[in-house]
Scaffold this active site. Structure first.
Site, mmCIF file in Angstrom:
data_model
loop_
_atom_site.group_PDB
_atom_site.id
_atom_site.type_symbol
_atom_site.label_atom_id
_atom_site.label_comp_id
_atom_site.label_asym_id
_atom_site.label_seq_id
_atom_site.Cartn_x
_atom_site.Cartn_y
_atom_site.Cartn_z
ATOM 1 N N SER A 468 -57.779 18.736 25.085
ATOM 2 C CA SER A 468 -58.070 17.432 24.746
ATOM 3 C C SER A 468 -57.160 16.324 25.706
ATOM 4 O O SER A 468 -57.413 16.484 26.912
ATOM 5 C CB SER A 468 -57.762 16.879 23.252
ATOM 6 N N ASP A 479 -56.929 16.731 40.386
ATOM 7 C CA ASP A 479 -57.811 16.061 41.188
ATOM 8 C C ASP A 479 -57.191 15.196 41.927
ATOM 9 O O ASP A 479 -57.737 15.203 43.390
ATOM 10 C CB ASP A 479 -58.770 15.385 40.193
ATOM 11 N N LYS A 493 -61.739 21.381 24.823
ATOM 12 C CA LYS A 493 -62.313 20.228 24.100
ATOM 13 C C LYS A 493 -62.395 19.078 24.983
ATOM 14 O O LYS A 493 -61.353 18.153 25.186
ATOM 15 C CB LYS A 493 -61.471 20.142 22.913
#
Length: 699
Positions: A468, A479, A493
């Protein structure tokens, strides 16, 4: 269907007589309450209207609901007969129409048949045990099927009798192998089956309705579920009372209660002796209280037994995952899991890349926390992840560290706000996460809004239990090419749930999905590390991908974001140096061998019912474990253990001590130690490879 079906070896008996005629007069049938039909209609409406997964309940979903409900009731295909299943098939394509009409009678009729079959079985076993243990031939070469997912329900009474004969024999053999005598075994089994009989007889209409409705909600995704008024009360209690008990999240796995995850800093976590997928088979109060067998119990009843006041003791008898099947008893001192026990902590260590030594700061972050109560009071000293990490970063910068490792292993998530704000400490202004809602609108409001506090080399350490909010942070760092992500694929999740009120109870429903700035979802696939470490947790049994109905991975449009380090050029030499270093490392050789051992155990489809064969198997498994450990110790210059018992004794720890955050130690953490060497290589290579300034990526 549940993955990795290591079927329960918990019960069974030689059923000499089972009436083929089903008489509801033998047991009181449960009937739907007056308002449950309207609640069912309400649940169907909210699922179709509000759930992220836009599914309409029709004939296909009716068949899936039928399968799921039968599976939920009898996952080991041990109670129903094939004739029962054939009889129920008349409803397989019509359950959707019934629910829309507010009709749940079929669900209750199926349950009442199940309840009757279970009651008959348990009464018969208790009748048999009144006469003593059956005279099993433990020299006979036969086996019990562990994984019955692909098996059929017993076609006849005699086929059912044979299945249950083997189940009882396996239960008795398991107890014999723990050095219990026949009288002890009989007494334990009597208590077990009487307890199961009592609980099945105590089932209420609300229990049946909740089970039936959750068979429906699971078709949408594994995190949506219906909470009956009783379950809602327990849910609210667990959310409001702080975490008091042992600090473990439990889940039902067929007849067992299984450890899903441990709460970082909690009593169970601090023992170091409980792991995800371990099965709890008995619970004892205090240091000397009687061990209560909990095989076949309802999950909430097991939780009630384990839960208790801070300062008291509880003993758990477990079957460790991947072991030799032996039971282990662990004494735990219950405690309230305090915020300071979960707080971020730091340490510094020296690491070398072979040419130069570097001071590396390590920040361990067990969860993404915030003291909401203090925050709402406008307490200027309220605790939160970002505030605490900012202080640690300032201290580490004052200590002139050359790089920082942020350890998110076992961090199951927490506050989305904190995940965003924590990212803000490491990157300049820019988006952190995208959220797509059920109405397909995409929110990009979770952004980094300040200049980075720390701009130096960064490694983020993750594993399968990082979930999460951890995945949002790690994904953003990856990224942006802001740092290296090292470890194992995360949990996956990437969904958000909200509570929807109902006439009776509430519906927890998935309404949104997380996406990285790259456009990739964190759902299902999680975050893949730049540099993988040895796998310690079986991804097939733990993680979002282990759920059959988990929402899939997908992509949306990427958003412009900066790129920091030139990782494309750095990664190949970093991976090469890591592989060379760990190929002959004793700890890494041990970790790989241990995972292989546990995987082989988890894949076992049958268990022998021959006592000598089982004993030889147990000895062989123990010898294999001992050999693995002694190879590691010898390679490290440590004294090998003479016996498996000496090894076990060295690994045991009586009580989980409570008293602040766990100290960061490298000597017992080869993964963290190797992350330090990766960081040293990262710094050294970064000095040699030209850096690129932050720039907006092209899309």
């Amino acid at each position: 269907m549940l993955t990795n079906r290591i079927a329960a070896l918990f019960s069974g008996f030689l059923l000499l007589t089972l009436l083929s005629a089903v008489s509801q007069a033998d047991i009181d049938a449960l009937k739907p309450e007056a308002d449950q039909g309207s609640t069912a209609r309400e649940i169907v409406g909210k699922l179709e209207m509000l759930h992220y997964n836009k599914l309409k309940i029709g004939d296909e979903m009716s068949e899936q609901l039928w399968d799921e409900y039968i599976e939920a009731l009898d996952p080991t295909k041990s109670y129903f007969l094939a004739s029962d299943i054939n009889e129920f098939r008349e409803w397989r394509a019509s359950l959707d129409d019934q629910l829309r009409a507010g009709e749940v009678k079929s669900g209750f009729e199926i349950y009442n048949r199940y309840r009757l079959r279970v009651t008959d079985r348990l009464n018969n076993i208790l009748s048999q045990l009144d006469k003593g243990l059956p005279a099993f031939d433990f020299d006979r070469d036969e086996s019990l099927e562990l994984d019955r997912e692909e098996s059929q329900w017993p076609a006849s009474i005699s086929a059912a009798d044979e299945l249950w004969r083997k189940r009882l024999k396996s239960s008795v053999l398991n107890l014999r192998l723990t050095d219990k005598d026949d009288e002890e075994i009989r007494d334990l089994l009597v208590r077990r089956y009487k307890g199961q009989l009592k609980r099945v007889q105590q089932q209420s209409s609300d229990d049946v309705f909740e089970l039936y409705m959750n068979s429906l909600t699971r078709l949408y995704d594994p995190h949506s579920n219906y909470l009956s008024p009783r379950s809602l009360e327990n849910f609210n209690m667990s959310m409001s009372l702080s975490l008091e008990g042992i600090g473990a999240v439990l889940q039902a796995d067929e007849e067992y209660t299984k450890v899903a995850r441990l709460v970082a800093g909690g009593p169970a976590d601090r023992t170091g002796k409980i792991k995800p997928n371990d099965k709890i088979v008995a619970v004892g109060q205090d240091k000397e209280g009687e061990m209560v067998d909990v095989i076949g119990w309802r999950l909430d009843d097991v939780v009630d037994l384990i839960r208790g006041p801070a300062g008291s003791f509880v003993r758990l008898e477990t079957i460790p995952t991947g072991g030799d099947g032996s039971h282990k008893t662990i004494l735990i001192k219950r405690s309230k899991v305090k915020l300071e026990d979960q707080a971020a902590k730091k340490a510094t260590f020296e690491f070398s890349d072979g040419e130069k030594s570097y001071k590396i700061g390590i920040i361990n972050l067990p969860t993404f926390y915030i003291d909401f109560e203090a925050y709402r009071r406008r307490d200027p000293n309220y605790k939160s992840t970002t505030r605490d990490v900012a202080k640690l970063l300032a201290e580490l910068k004052g200590e002139k560290v050359d790089g920082i490792i942020l350890d998110l292993r076992n961090n199951g998530g927490g506050s989305l706000q904190e995940a965003t704000m924590l990212t803000d400490l490491f990157i300049d202004q820019g988006p952190v996460v995208q959220i797509r809602h059920a109405n397909e609108q995409i929110s990009r409001h979770n952004r980094s809004r300040s200049r980075a506090m720390y701009r130096g080399p960064l490694v983020v350490l993750i594993n399968r239990l990082s979930a999460s909010a951890s995945e949002i942070f790690a994904g953003a760092i990856q990224d942006y090419n802001r740092g290296l992500v090292v470890g194992n694929q995360t949990f996956g999740k990437g969904t958000v749930q909200t509570m929807a009120p109902l006439k009776e109870g509430q519906l927890k429903i998935t309404q949104s999905k997380f996406y990285r700035v790259s456009g990739d979802s964190t759902q299902h696939a999680g975050v893949t590390p730049d540099i993988p470490m040895p796998q310690l947790i079986d991804a097939e049994s733990v993680g979002e991908s282990a759920y059959d109905t988990a929402l899939p991975w997908d992509r949306i449009h990427a958003v412009p974001h900066a790129k920091y380090f030139n990782l494309k050029d750095l990664l190949p030499p970093l991976i090469s140096k890591h592989n060379q270093r760990t190929a002959a490392d004793p700890d890494f050789i041990f970790l790989r061998a241990q995972f292989q051992f546990e995987s082989e155990r988890a894949d076992q489809k049958f268990v022998s019912l021959n006592e000598n064969a089982r004993e030889e198997e147990r000895k062989g498994l123990n010898q294999r474990l001992l050999t693995m450990e002694n190879r590691r110790r010898t390679a490290k210059g440590l004294e090998p253990y003479e016996t498996f018992e000496a090894y076990e004794e060295s690994e045991s720890e009586e009580v989980a001590t409570i008293g602040g955050p766990v100290e960061i130690k490298l000597e017992k953490d080869p993964i963290l130690n190797e992350a330090g060497y990766i960081m040293a290589d990262f710094i050294g290579l970064s000095d040699k490879i030209a850096k690129t300034p932050p720039q907006v990526a092209n899309f």
